[in-house]
Design a protein around this motif. Structure first.
Motif, short mmCIF file in Angstrom:
data_model
loop_
_atom_site.label_atom_id
_atom_site.label_comp_id
_atom_site.label_asym_id
_atom_site.label_seq_id
_atom_site.Cartn_x
_atom_site.Cartn_y
_atom_site.Cartn_z
N LEU A 1 0.86 -1.19 0.00
CA LEU A 1 0.00 0.00 0.00
C LEU A 1 0.89 1.23 0.00
CD1 LEU A 1 -2.71 1.39 0.26
CD2 LEU A 1 -2.75 0.83 2.69
N THR A 2 0.77 2.07 -1.04
CA THR A 2 1.56 3.31 -1.07
C THR A 2 0.66 4.46 -0.63
OG1 THR A 2 1.02 3.83 -3.37
CG2 THR A 2 2.96 2.47 -3.00
N CYS A 3 1.28 5.48 0.00
CA CYS A 3 0.44 6.51 0.61
C CYS A 3 0.33 7.79 -0.21
CB CYS A 3 0.93 6.83 2.01
SG CYS A 3 2.58 7.56 2.09
N ARG A 4 1.31 8.10 -1.06
CA ARG A 4 1.27 9.39 -1.75
C ARG A 4 0.02 9.47 -2.62
NH1 ARG A 4 6.97 11.84 -1.99
NH2 ARG A 4 5.91 13.45 -3.16
N GLY A 5 -0.63 10.63 -2.58
CA GLY A 5 -1.84 10.82 -3.38
C GLY A 5 -3.09 10.30 -2.69
N HIS A 6 -2.97 9.73 -1.51
CA HIS A 6 -4.13 9.17 -0.81
C HIS A 6 -4.52 10.05 0.37
CE1 HIS A 6 -3.64 5.84 -3.33
NE2 HIS A 6 -3.86 4.85 -2.49
N THR A 7 -5.83 10.05 0.64
CA THR A 7 -6.31 10.72 1.85
C THR A 7 -6.38 9.70 2.99
OG1 THR A 7 -8.62 10.21 1.39
CG2 THR A 7 -7.76 12.30 0.49
N ARG A 8 -6.50 10.20 4.20
CA ARG A 8 -6.64 9.29 5.35
C ARG A 8 -7.94 8.48 5.20
NH1 ARG A 8 -2.92 12.58 8.17
NH2 ARG A 8 -1.47 11.03 8.97
N ALA A 9 -8.97 9.11 4.61
CA ALA A 9 -10.24 8.39 4.44
C ALA A 9 -10.06 7.24 3.43
CB ALA A 9 -11.32 9.36 3.95
N ASP A 10 -9.29 7.48 2.34
CA ASP A 10 -9.00 6.39 1.37
C ASP A 10 -8.37 5.21 2.10
OD1 ASP A 10 -9.61 8.01 -0.81
OD2 ASP A 10 -7.51 8.56 -1.21
N VAL A 11 -7.36 5.54 2.91
CA VAL A 11 -6.60 4.48 3.59
C VAL A 11 -7.49 3.75 4.58
CG1 VAL A 11 -4.72 4.11 5.24
CG2 VAL A 11 -4.33 5.51 3.21
N GLY B 1 5.82 15.80 -12.48
CA GLY B 1 6.12 16.90 -11.56
C GLY B 1 4.88 17.63 -11.07
N GLN B 2 3.68 17.16 -11.43
CA GLN B 2 2.43 17.81 -10.97
C GLN B 2 2.29 17.68 -9.45
OE1 GLN B 2 -1.04 18.10 -12.89
NE2 GLN B 2 0.25 18.92 -14.51
N ALA B 3 1.73 18.70 -8.83
CA ALA B 3 1.46 18.60 -7.39
C ALA B 3 0.40 17.53 -7.19
CB ALA B 3 0.95 19.94 -6.88
N GLU B 4 0.47 16.81 -6.07
CA GLU B 4 -0.51 15.75 -5.83
C GLU B 4 -1.31 16.06 -4.57
OE1 GLU B 4 1.69 12.06 -5.23
OE2 GLU B 4 3.23 13.16 -4.19
N ALA B 5 -2.61 15.69 -4.64
CA ALA B 5 -3.45 15.87 -3.46
C ALA B 5 -3.18 14.70 -2.53
CB ALA B 5 -4.90 15.87 -3.89
N GLY B 6 -3.63 14.81 -1.29
CA GLY B 6 -3.47 13.68 -0.39
C GLY B 6 -2.93 14.11 0.95
N ASP B 7 -3.07 13.22 1.93
CA ASP B 7 -2.71 13.56 3.31
C ASP B 7 -1.33 13.07 3.71
OD1 ASP B 7 -5.17 14.75 3.73
OD2 ASP B 7 -6.12 12.89 4.39
N TYR B 8 -0.64 12.37 2.81
CA TYR B 8 0.62 11.74 3.22
C TYR B 8 1.78 12.18 2.33
CZ TYR B 8 -2.56 8.28 5.37
OH TYR B 8 -3.53 7.65 6.10
N GLN B 9 2.96 12.22 2.93
CA GLN B 9 4.17 12.46 2.14
C GLN B 9 5.16 11.30 2.27
OE1 GLN B 9 6.21 16.09 3.12
NE2 GLN B 9 7.43 16.04 1.24
N PHE B 10 5.22 10.70 3.47
CA PHE B 10 6.21 9.66 3.72
C PHE B 10 5.54 8.39 4.25
CE2 PHE B 10 8.63 13.67 4.39
CZ PHE B 10 9.46 13.55 3.28
#
Ligand code: FAD
Length: 285
Positions: A78-88, A114-123
């Protein structure tokens, strides 16, 4: 089902990695591969996740199919970039419902354009904390023996990895071709007070262009002696034979060094994995 840390306490594990197929033909291939590998009784298998979550449902579908239709223990990546906490939270709820007990918590890569991504996670650590807090899963994290390409230096890379392993149960590594990389990684983690199991990811080469591309992307070096062996042939069968030879030798070296397990990238085909397990005496008679 089984939690991977419990398996690791009992024995050296054998595990395989698959990716979610995209076409009906590729589904048939995966089905045949699973059937061909059944006699090896892997302790668990892992299923990759599309960059940015593009394969979210495909990973879930394969995981559910393996959970319900095979005797195997499937672990979703499971990768986190681009995901919200609700998705996860939604995904974890689904995995819990179907009896999944292990999750590989990953960072994922930023979009290539290089587009900015939405989501709640970076790492990955942020995702890991949420998976652990859910209280339902054993957790693994990614380790990069030759240092992650976005890490500014080795010490920083190891510090971030140690922070993940302070709360995760085990690490699974990026592929590499020389045992010294794994030994050094384990020693460096020990220096930081971390002794959690580090499972080496072993990729049998099946295709010259593919391994060069994957090595470039992941920060793994193709050593000169291996590049020379591959460059000496254009015969795809010989490339596969080299891949089996190199991977079996690496696995044997890892066993000698006391690895807690072997994680083989099956790339959805059975032949190399069967040959390697046969050479190592891991195939059931
Ligand atoms: P992180 O742990 O977040 O690390 C990424 C980078 O950020 C590293 O350089 C790290 O040092 C740095 N970092 C971490 N924390 C901080 C901080 N607080 N401040 C500054 N820098 C920080 N990708 C997929 O898309 N799907 C998959 O299924 C998949 N499976 C994989 C399986 C394995 C075993 C491995 C090794 C990799 C896999 N990947 C997969 C690739 C992975 O998503 C990429 O390598 C990604 O770039 C990093 O993932 P990570 O979990 O190591 O991220």
């Amino acid at each position: 089902m089984a939690r991977i840390p419990t398996l690791l306490e009992a024995k050296r594990t054998l595990s395989f990695e698959f990716f979610p197929p995209k076409t009906p033909g590729a589904h048939m291939t995966l089905g045949r591969t699973v059937a061909a590998l059944e006699t090896l009784h892997p302790d668990f298998v892992s299923i990759t996740y599309g960059a940015g979550g593009s394969d979210r449902h495909r990973t879930g579908d394969v995981v559910e199919w393996m959970r319900l239709e095979t005797p195997w223990v499937p672990m979703p990546h499971l990768t986190c970039r681009g995901h919200t906490r609700a998705d996860v939270a939604g995904l974890l709820g689904t995995y819990q419902q179907i009896g999944i007990e292990n999750i590989l918590a990953l960072g994922g890569d930023p979009p290539a354009d290089g587009q900015a991504e939405a989501g709640d996670y970076q790492f990955a650590l942020q995702l890991l904390e949420d998976v652990v807090a859910s209280g339902h899963f054993a957790t693994g994290v990614a380790a990069h023996p030759e240092v992650h390409p976005r890490s500014p230096d080795r010490a920083t890379d190891r510090r971030h990895l140690a922070a993940k392993l302070a709360i995760a149960d085990f690490a699974l590594t990026q592929f590499f071709f020389e045992v010294e990389h794994w030994v050094r990684l384990v020693d460096e983690l020990a220096d930081l007070g971390i002794d959690k199991p580090v499972l080496p990811g072993v990729m049998p080469i099946t295709n010259k262009a593919q391994v060069k591309r994957m090595a470039d992307m992941s920060g793994a070096a193709l050593p000169g002696w291996l590049a020379d062996r591959l460059d000496a042939t254009d015969d795809p069968d010989e490339v596969r034979r080299i891949g089996i030879d190199v991977a079996s030798q690496l696995c044997a070296d890892l066993i000698d060094e006391g690895t807690p397990g072997l994680h083989l990238y099956a790339l959805n085909r059975p032949d190399s994995v069967l040959a390697i397990c046969d050479i190592l005496g891991l195939a059931e008679t």
